[in-house]
Design an enzyme around this catalytic site. Structure first.
Site, PDB file in Angstrom:
ATOM      1  N   GLN A   9       0.826  -1.211   0.000  1.00  0.00           N
ATOM      2  CA  GLN A   9       0.000   0.000   0.000  1.00  0.00           C
ATOM      3  C   GLN A   9       0.854   1.252   0.000  1.00  0.00           C
ATOM      4  O   GLN A   9       1.899   1.293   0.641  1.00  0.00           O
ATOM      5  CB  GLN A   9      -0.930   0.005   1.222  1.00  0.00           C
ATOM      6  CG  GLN A   9      -2.242   0.676   0.904  1.00  0.00           C
ATOM      7  CD  GLN A   9      -3.368   0.192   1.800  1.00  0.00           C
ATOM      8  OE1 GLN A   9      -3.347  -0.928   2.278  1.00  0.00           O
ATOM      9  NE2 GLN A   9      -4.345   1.021   2.026  1.00  0.00           N
ATOM     10  N   SER A  94       3.678  -6.339   2.886  1.00  0.00           N
ATOM     11  CA  SER A  94       2.313  -6.317   3.431  1.00  0.00           C
ATOM     12  C   SER A  94       1.337  -6.970   2.448  1.00  0.00           C
ATOM     13  O   SER A  94       1.441  -8.162   2.191  1.00  0.00           O
ATOM     14  CB  SER A  94       1.914  -4.888   3.799  1.00  0.00           C
ATOM     15  OG  SER A  94       0.707  -4.873   4.520  1.00  0.00           O
ATOM     16  N   LEU A  95       0.401  -6.214   1.838  1.00  0.00           N
ATOM     17  CA  LEU A  95      -0.529  -6.852   0.891  1.00  0.00           C
ATOM     18  C   LEU A  95       0.232  -7.485  -0.273  1.00  0.00           C
ATOM     19  O   LEU A  95      -0.258  -8.417  -0.915  1.00  0.00           O
ATOM     20  CB  LEU A  95      -1.559  -5.852   0.366  1.00  0.00           C
ATOM     21  CG  LEU A  95      -1.124  -4.925  -0.776  1.00  0.00           C
ATOM     22  CD1 LEU A  95      -1.415  -5.538  -2.140  1.00  0.00           C
ATOM     23  CD2 LEU A  95      -1.800  -3.592  -0.674  1.00  0.00           C
ATOM     24  N   ARG A 119      -9.694  -8.247   3.324  1.00  0.00           N
ATOM     25  CA  ARG A 119      -8.627  -7.777   4.221  1.00  0.00           C
ATOM     26  C   ARG A 119      -8.707  -6.261   4.366  1.00  0.00           C
ATOM     27  O   ARG A 119      -8.598  -5.719   5.465  1.00  0.00           O
ATOM     28  CB  ARG A 119      -7.272  -8.197   3.642  1.00  0.00           C
ATOM     29  CG  ARG A 119      -6.051  -7.873   4.499  1.00  0.00           C
ATOM     30  CD  ARG A 119      -4.815  -8.444   3.804  1.00  0.00           C
ATOM     31  NE  ARG A 119      -3.570  -8.224   4.530  1.00  0.00           N
ATOM     32  CZ  ARG A 119      -2.751  -7.190   4.342  1.00  0.00           C
ATOM     33  NH1 ARG A 119      -3.073  -6.262   3.443  1.00  0.00           N
ATOM     34  NH2 ARG A 119      -1.628  -7.083   5.017  1.00  0.00           N
ATOM     35  N   HIS A 203      -0.882  -3.177  10.958  1.00  0.00           N
ATOM     36  CA  HIS A 203       0.248  -3.918  11.539  1.00  0.00           C
ATOM     37  C   HIS A 203       0.544  -3.532  12.985  1.00  0.00           C
ATOM     38  O   HIS A 203       1.696  -3.314  13.366  1.00  0.00           O
ATOM     39  CB  HIS A 203       1.502  -3.762  10.663  1.00  0.00           C
ATOM     40  CG  HIS A 203       1.305  -4.269   9.277  1.00  0.00           C
ATOM     41  ND1 HIS A 203       1.099  -5.606   9.005  1.00  0.00           N
ATOM     42  CD2 HIS A 203       1.250  -3.629   8.078  1.00  0.00           C
ATOM     43  CE1 HIS A 203       0.932  -5.757   7.695  1.00  0.00           C
ATOM     44  NE2 HIS A 203       1.007  -4.574   7.118  1.00  0.00           N
ATOM     45  N   GLN A 252       0.246 -11.678  10.149  1.00  0.00           N
ATOM     46  CA  GLN A 252       0.724 -10.497   9.437  1.00  0.00           C
ATOM     47  C   GLN A 252      -0.175  -9.278   9.664  1.00  0.00           C
ATOM     48  O   GLN A 252       0.287  -8.145   9.626  1.00  0.00           O
ATOM     49  CB  GLN A 252       0.805 -10.845   7.944  1.00  0.00           C
ATOM     50  CG  GLN A 252       1.570  -9.861   7.096  1.00  0.00           C
ATOM     51  CD  GLN A 252       0.872  -9.606   5.771  1.00  0.00           C
ATOM     52  OE1 GLN A 252      -0.332  -9.388   5.729  1.00  0.00           O
ATOM     53  NE2 GLN A 252       1.628  -9.637   4.696  1.00  0.00           N
TER      54      GLN A 252
END
Length: 312
Positions: A9, A94-95, A119, A203, A252
């Site tokens: 992101q 991340s993603l 998500r 996170h 995560q």
């Protein structure tokens, strides 16, 4: 040895993927499949929507993945450069870990789009808007950032979210704690803290409700075997077992993105070249982590063509 890496992101921008879609039927197929999976005109939003709408987490996450996979699909189908033959491993920020898993065959494109939409919504819903925040600490290493986060918490959540590179760490938590951290940054030997334009505190432990939702979703759509090993965000270690990766994807959501450590682990495993698919965000980070690592970004048709020529 080569790693294919996938951005997260913050790499979204209006117009992303448009030139690729105009030039390639294979790219268009990817965007159409994602639109269909989400029952939404996400491609139109990516190509000519508003910045504000594209930045919404539930749109940005599948959009960034779709752009990465479209780029990879063109590389494989039109230029004959196949990930499983050229990459020793994959990783994503991340993603981007979902993009990496899709690229390595652990999830189908439709499954990945649906998981990332969920998500994004789950992470947005976990904390009411305005309650949480994130900040990038510039000129901070992990030790300074951890000390600052501990000092600024004062009974609230303030945690290291992303250990990006030796000069940039991102913290996440309650908005007041993040404001305190920004004010206290200089006292901790950090150049400065900049509040990030995000809609939720990713996170960190405030994301626990989202982790529960992802646990259910991944229980229904578990990853299958992947063609190359993956370096996971939360452990910065090599994973080959789909069941282990399923658990790590749940962790995560609340866990730290150990990007700096992941790159160092790949370097220790003799990865010399990092190829970023569909973005220009991770390459510079890799360069700051290890200046001897070779990096390249594949975004345009020309990038793909040149890469294919060099790797024929």
């Amino acid at each position: 040895m080569t790693a294919f890496i996938f951005p997260g992101q913050g790499s979204q921008k209006v117009g992303m993927g448009k030139d690729l879609a105009d030039a390639s039927a294979h790219a268009r197929e990817v965007f159409e499949e994602v639109d269909e999976a989400l029952n939404q005109k996400l491609t139109a939003l990516m190509h000519q929507g508003t910045e504000a709408e594209l930045t919404l987490t539930s749109n940005a996450q599948p959009a960034i993945m779709a752009n990465s996979i479209a780029t990879l699909r063109v590389l494989e189908k039109e230029f004959g450069v196949v990930l499983a033959e050229k990459a020793e491993c994959v990783a994503g920020h991340s993603l981007g870990e979902y993009s990496a898993l899709c690229a390595a065959g652990a999830f189908s494109l439709t499954e990945t789009a649906k998981l990332l939409r969920l998500r994004g919504i789950a992470m947005q819903d976990a904390v009411p808007i305005g309650v949480g925040a994130m900040a990038a600490l510039l000129g901070a290493d992990i030790d300074k950032a951890s000390a600052l986060a501990d000092a600024a918490a004062q009974g609230q959540v303030c945690e290291v979210a992303n250990d990006n590179d030796p000069t940039q760490v991102v913290i996440s938590g309650h908005a007041e704690a993040i404001e305190r951290a920004i004010e206290m940054a200089k006292d901790h030997g950090i150049k400065r803290g900049i509040k990030l334009p995000v809609s939720a505190p990713f996170h960190c432990s405030l994301m626990q409700p989202a982790a529960q939702r992802m646990k259910m979703a991944l229980g229904n759509t578990p990853p299958s075997a992947f063609t190359v090993p993956l370096y996971a965000n939360v452990t910065a270690a090599r994973v080959t077992d789909p069941a282990e990766e399923q658990d790590l994807l749940v962790e995560q959501v609340t866990g730290r993105v150990r990007w700096r450590e992941s790159v160092l682990a790949m370097r220790e495993a003799n990865v010399e070249r990092f190829v970023e698919i569909g973005g220009k965000v991770l390459g510079p980070m890799v360069g700051r982590i290890d200046k001897d690592a070779e990096t390249m970004s594949l975004v345009t048709m020309a990038d793909l063509e040149n890469f294919a020529k060099e790797n024929a």
